[in-house]
Design a protein around this motif. Sequence first.
Motif, PDB file in Angstrom:
ATOM      1  N   HIS A 178      26.422 140.063  36.699  1.00 55.84           N
ATOM      2  CA  HIS A 178      25.939 141.436  36.837  1.00 55.84           C
ATOM      3  C   HIS A 178      26.562 142.303  35.756  1.00 55.84           C
ATOM      4  N   ALA A 179      25.739 143.156  35.155  1.00 56.66           N
ATOM      5  CA  ALA A 179      26.179 143.988  34.038  1.00 56.66           C
ATOM      6  C   ALA A 179      25.574 145.376  34.164  1.00 56.66           C
ATOM      7  N   GLY A 192      31.566 156.809  24.247  1.00 60.03           N
ATOM      8  CA  GLY A 192      32.355 156.303  25.356  1.00 60.03           C
ATOM      9  C   GLY A 192      31.634 155.334  26.256  1.00 60.03           C
ATOM     10  N   HIS A 193      30.401 154.936  25.936  1.00 62.48           N
ATOM     11  CA  HIS A 193      29.681 153.989  26.763  1.00 62.48           C
ATOM     12  C   HIS A 193      30.207 152.574  26.516  1.00 62.48           C
ATOM     13  N   ASP A 194      30.077 151.753  27.540  1.00 59.99           N
ATOM     14  CA  ASP A 194      30.516 150.372  27.431  1.00 59.99           C
ATOM     15  C   ASP A 194      29.722 149.534  28.422  1.00 59.99           C
ATOM     16  N   VAL A 195      29.672 148.225  28.183  1.00 64.04           N
ATOM     17  CA  VAL A 195      29.017 147.304  29.102  1.00 64.04           C
ATOM     18  C   VAL A 195      30.080 146.697  30.014  1.00 64.04           C
ATOM     19  N   HIS A 196      29.910 146.887  31.312  1.00 66.39           N
ATOM     20  CA  HIS A 196      30.813 146.295  32.298  1.00 66.39           C
ATOM     21  C   HIS A 196      30.139 145.036  32.843  1.00 66.39           C
ATOM     22  N   LEU A 197      30.807 143.905  32.690  1.00 69.57           N
ATOM     23  CA  LEU A 197      30.232 142.622  33.092  1.00 69.57           C
ATOM     24  C   LEU A 197      31.188 141.881  34.012  1.00 69.57           C
TER      25      LEU A 197
END
Length: 282
Positions: free
Chosen positions: A212-213, A267-272
């Motif tokens: 999930h991301a 400041g965005h990032d992908v959380h996986l």
Amino acid sequence: METVAEPSQPAGKVEKPKKADFRQRAHCNPLCDWGDCYPVSPDHVDWSVHFPKFFPSDGKDELLLNTSEYPIQYPQTSVRPECSGKAGCHQVRFLDVGCGFGGLLMALSPKYPNTLMLGMEIREQVTNYVGKRIQAMRQGAEGEPSHHNVSVIRTNAMKFLPNYFRKGQLEKMFFCFPDPHFKRKNARRRIISYGLLSVYAYLMSPGGLLYHATDVKELHQWMDQACEEHPLFARVPQEEIKDDPCVEAVTSETEESKRVKNLGRFGHDVHLSVFRRISPDG
């Protein structure tokens, strides 16, 4: 003044669909009772129409997407076992839930050429785009025909997954950038929850992986907590997935991940996170 003629279209060139022609609202209520066509059971799904190169079929590669433009009619009686995946070696093993514009499917197809992959999408126009995108690739839009091992269906995955897949069938499930449904009253619409994880666990093989991301930190924490609290899932340590090609595809090759990276300076990032389907005794 001499006019310059426009370059002519090369004979036989296959054009890929333009995403701008298939725009649709980003949000769709998965809890509403909408007129969907779905199979009675996995025995009623003829996978040969979606993956004609892998099943006994008449060789036709037509769009059957379960949309109003490209409808499917599921039979009332069971289809041949070799076409439903009940017999033989070919079954859908990877599932992209809420596949969006199909970036993950397109990225993973050449990495796992002998694995059947399916995208499920609830939005009609988006499903039409992905279907035409896959068909164009199969017809050689980028040179040699490719992507025969991927397909897409419009359906409500929150309601109908067991109608398509058998117990223990899926090896990988992907939930990439799902709708966060921020309002508290809409949390029950989130695609990952403790209750839905029981359905996913039923359909996944022991050892199968759930990815999930999201770029929404609060949603990431919600999905993490649901998976950590469920007795049939265990977190996969980072060191085990650092070389997983699926991780790279999820975080770098999907349309949403590319959008997030373009916004990275803000400041965005992908959380996986990745979780493994385990047996009740661990």
